[in-house]
Write a protein that holds these residues in place. Structure first.
Motif, PDB file in Angstrom:
ATOM      1  N   MET A   1      -1.090   7.291  21.373  1.00  0.00           N
ATOM      2  CA  MET A   1      -2.131   6.287  21.628  1.00  0.00           C
ATOM      3  C   MET A   1      -3.544   6.752  21.292  1.00  0.00           C
ATOM      4  O   MET A   1      -4.463   5.935  21.314  1.00  0.00           O
ATOM      5  CB  MET A   1      -2.084   5.846  23.101  1.00  0.00           C
ATOM      6  CG  MET A   1      -0.824   5.092  23.484  1.00  0.00           C
ATOM      7  SD  MET A   1      -0.604   3.552  22.559  1.00  0.00           S
ATOM      8  CE  MET A   1      -1.972   2.581  23.192  1.00  0.00           C
ATOM      9  N   ASP A   2      -3.715   8.010  20.988  1.00  0.00           N
ATOM     10  CA  ASP A   2      -5.073   8.490  20.700  1.00  0.00           C
ATOM     11  C   ASP A   2      -5.680   7.795  19.488  1.00  0.00           C
ATOM     12  O   ASP A   2      -6.902   7.654  19.391  1.00  0.00           O
ATOM     13  CB  ASP A   2      -5.070  10.012  20.491  1.00  0.00           C
ATOM     14  CG  ASP A   2      -5.122  10.768  21.817  1.00  0.00           C
ATOM     15  OD1 ASP A   2      -5.215  10.095  22.861  1.00  0.00           O
ATOM     16  OD2 ASP A   2      -5.049  12.002  21.801  1.00  0.00           O
ATOM     17  N   ASP A   3      -4.832   7.375  18.543  1.00  0.00           N
ATOM     18  CA  ASP A   3      -5.328   6.707  17.345  1.00  0.00           C
ATOM     19  C   ASP A   3      -5.280   5.180  17.440  1.00  0.00           C
ATOM     20  O   ASP A   3      -5.547   4.489  16.459  1.00  0.00           O
ATOM     21  CB  ASP A   3      -4.519   7.162  16.112  1.00  0.00           C
ATOM     22  CG  ASP A   3      -4.734   8.633  15.791  1.00  0.00           C
ATOM     23  OD1 ASP A   3      -5.831   9.138  16.092  1.00  0.00           O
ATOM     24  OD2 ASP A   3      -3.814   9.270  15.263  1.00  0.00           O
TER      25      ASP A   3
ATOM     26  N   SER B   1      -0.892  11.677  29.899  1.00  0.00           N
ATOM     27  CA  SER B   1       0.544  11.775  29.613  1.00  0.00           C
ATOM     28  C   SER B   1       0.762  12.200  28.173  1.00  0.00           C
ATOM     29  O   SER B   1      -0.066  11.964  27.286  1.00  0.00           O
ATOM     30  CB  SER B   1       1.236  10.440  29.862  1.00  0.00           C
ATOM     31  OG  SER B   1       0.815   9.469  28.911  1.00  0.00           O
ATOM     32  N   GLN B   2       1.902  12.837  27.930  1.00  0.00           N
ATOM     33  CA  GLN B   2       2.224  13.277  26.578  1.00  0.00           C
ATOM     34  C   GLN B   2       2.357  12.083  25.636  1.00  0.00           C
ATOM     35  O   GLN B   2       1.889  12.136  24.491  1.00  0.00           O
ATOM     36  CB  GLN B   2       3.516  14.087  26.581  1.00  0.00           C
ATOM     37  CG  GLN B   2       3.840  14.725  25.230  1.00  0.00           C
ATOM     38  CD  GLN B   2       5.126  15.501  25.241  1.00  0.00           C
ATOM     39  OE1 GLN B   2       6.125  15.045  25.807  1.00  0.00           O
ATOM     40  NE2 GLN B   2       5.139  16.669  24.621  1.00  0.00           N
TER      41      GLN B   2
ATOM     42  N   HIS C   1       6.589  -0.635  23.422  1.00  0.00           N
ATOM     43  CA  HIS C   1       6.269   0.742  23.792  1.00  0.00           C
ATOM     44  C   HIS C   1       5.381   1.357  22.722  1.00  0.00           C
ATOM     45  O   HIS C   1       5.093   0.735  21.697  1.00  0.00           O
ATOM     46  CB  HIS C   1       7.534   1.568  24.020  1.00  0.00           C
ATOM     47  CG  HIS C   1       8.437   1.721  22.832  1.00  0.00           C
ATOM     48  ND1 HIS C   1       9.121   0.666  22.265  1.00  0.00           N
ATOM     49  CD2 HIS C   1       8.779   2.811  22.096  1.00  0.00           C
ATOM     50  CE1 HIS C   1       9.849   1.110  21.246  1.00  0.00           C
ATOM     51  NE2 HIS C   1       9.658   2.402  21.119  1.00  0.00           N
ATOM     52  N   CYS C   2       4.976   2.588  22.948  1.00  0.00           N
ATOM     53  CA  CYS C   2       3.881   3.199  22.202  1.00  0.00           C
ATOM     54  C   CYS C   2       4.260   3.776  20.844  1.00  0.00           C
ATOM     55  O   CYS C   2       3.382   4.278  20.130  1.00  0.00           O
ATOM     56  CB  CYS C   2       3.261   4.317  23.048  1.00  0.00           C
ATOM     57  SG  CYS C   2       4.440   5.634  23.505  1.00  0.00           S
ATOM     58  N   HIS C   3       5.512   3.740  20.437  1.00  0.00           N
ATOM     59  CA  HIS C   3       5.900   4.377  19.182  1.00  0.00           C
ATOM     60  C   HIS C   3       5.380   3.588  17.978  1.00  0.00           C
ATOM     61  O   HIS C   3       5.356   2.351  17.980  1.00  0.00           O
ATOM     62  CB  HIS C   3       7.412   4.540  19.118  1.00  0.00           C
ATOM     63  CG  HIS C   3       7.930   5.524  20.126  1.00  0.00           C
ATOM     64  ND1 HIS C   3       9.263   5.683  20.404  1.00  0.00           N
ATOM     65  CD2 HIS C   3       7.273   6.424  20.928  1.00  0.00           C
ATOM     66  CE1 HIS C   3       9.419   6.617  21.328  1.00  0.00           C
ATOM     67  NE2 HIS C   3       8.226   7.074  21.663  1.00  0.00           N
TER      68      HIS C   3
ATOM     69  N   ALA D   1      10.753   5.999  26.085  1.00  0.00           N
ATOM     70  CA  ALA D   1       9.319   6.274  26.179  1.00  0.00           C
ATOM     71  C   ALA D   1       8.884   5.915  27.599  1.00  0.00           C
ATOM     72  O   ALA D   1       9.501   5.068  28.252  1.00  0.00           O
ATOM     73  CB  ALA D   1       8.532   5.461  25.155  1.00  0.00           C
ATOM     74  N   THR D   2       7.815   6.546  28.056  1.00  0.00           N
ATOM     75  CA  THR D   2       7.372   6.346  29.437  1.00  0.00           C
ATOM     76  C   THR D   2       6.955   4.906  29.696  1.00  0.00           C
ATOM     77  O   THR D   2       7.141   4.372  30.794  1.00  0.00           O
ATOM     78  CB  THR D   2       6.188   7.280  29.742  1.00  0.00           C
ATOM     79  OG1 THR D   2       6.519   8.612  29.329  1.00  0.00           O
ATOM     80  CG2 THR D   2       5.871   7.292  31.219  1.00  0.00           C
TER      81      THR D   2
END
Length: 330
Positions: free
Chosen positions: A124-126, A117-118, A82-84, A169-170
């Protein structure tokens, strides 16, 4: 939970004939002994699950771990659960190291997030734009060893199945290791303590998906390996159901001390009183807020205010007033 009171986990350890744990070297209150990353596969080819948060000493540890398994061991694919940041923060260093052969680059896989998505905007922007991502799909099968194998592993397979398990997380995914009847649970189920979740409706459904798999063992994203996997999953479900029952009983049968309607803050104070530390207050009240939102989803609780609120900003919900459906007075 303080890492100092938890069982010691070695930096590198073989857990089965197909699985090795490599610690992310980032112990903390929320990461426990640190993020667990896993090398998976019988032959020289290995799949890496998660990459830690990017601690400088992790990459040398990962290289030593591969060399310990076999001088010819290499990573062909990386699965990001996941994205964390504590699960994907080490990816950039691995991708730019000599572990990544430019003639046959490591394939990186992750479940996709909507761009608006939040989770995508926060986490994920970075993300490095030059690292291509291959989208994971729910129930997708990934073969690490297709039966070819090396030496004594000839004819033996290693197959992972992707299970999309949102809630923490989504984009959260767990991975079912078919040949072992075991699960890599990432942050859906931990080796110690409880999970912070952000969507309880989705999280409960995810736990129910894992329960149906009836795993004999869990490889969590944090904490020690869980030997009785099904029991741990059922315990998590029972804890959430018990908390839900407790909250329902409170808002049905009692009034808060101020005589008005119940808020998440009031419920936390009623249950825990002075036992809540300031550093854990937001986690506990967030959990109660998410229980109330689930009860609203299930038609069992109702907000007294008709004012719109931001579902992505749970902290704005702390002082919203709630009642049990059937006892509301709007």
């Amino acid at each position: 939970m303080s890492a100092s009171i938890l069982p010691h986990l070695p930096d590198f350890e073989q857990l089965s004939d197909r699985v090795w744990r490599v610690m992310g070297l980032n112990p903390s209150k929320y990461c426990l002994q640190g993020t667990n990353t896993y090398l998976v596969g019988l032959g020289h080819r290995k799949l890496l699950i998660d990459t830690g948060e990017g601690v400088a000493d992790y990459l040398p540890l990962l290289k030593r771990s591969l060399a310990t398994i076999s001088p010819n061991a290499y990573i062909s694919d990386i699965l990001i659960s996941h994205c964390h940041h504590d699960h994907l923060g080490g990816l950039d260093a691995i991708y730019r190291s000599d572990l990544n052969d430019p003639l046959s680059p490591i394939r990186v896989h992750k479940y996709p997030l909507a761009l608006d998505s939040q989770d995508h905007q926060i986490h994920m922007d970075d993300f490095p734009k030059d690292i291509p991502l291959m989208d994971l799909q729910d129930r997708q099968l990934i073969s690490v060893d297709s039966g070819g194998g090396d030496g004594c592993n000839m004819g033996r397979s290693t197959t992972l199945q992707v299970l999309h398990t949102p809630g923490h997380a989504t984009d959260h995914c767990c991975f079912w290791l078919k040949e072992e009847n075991t699960l890599f649970t990432a942050d859906c189920v931990l080796g110690h303590g409880n999970v912070v979740f952000y969507d309880l409706v989705a999280y409960m459904k995810s736990l129910q998906v894992l329960e149906k798999m009836a795993p004999i063992r869990l490889y969590p994203g944090h904490g020690e390996m869980v030997v009785n996997g099904l029991h741990r999953i059922q315990l998590y479900l029972q804890q959430r159901q018990s908390k839900e029952t407790q909250i329902i009983e409170i808002i049905r049968s009692h009034k808060p001390s101020h005589g008005g309607a119940w808020t998440a803050f009031d419920i936390a104070d009623y249950i825990y009183g002075d036992d809540i530390s300031l550093e854990m207050q937001h986690v506990i009240i967030l959990g109660i807020t998410l229980h109330l939102l689930k009860l609203q989803h299930d038609g069992r609780a109702q907000l007294l205010s008709t004012t719109d609120f931001d579902h992505d900003d749970h902290y704005s919900m702390w002082h919203k007033e709630w009642c049990y459906v059937g006892k509301c007075r709007l």
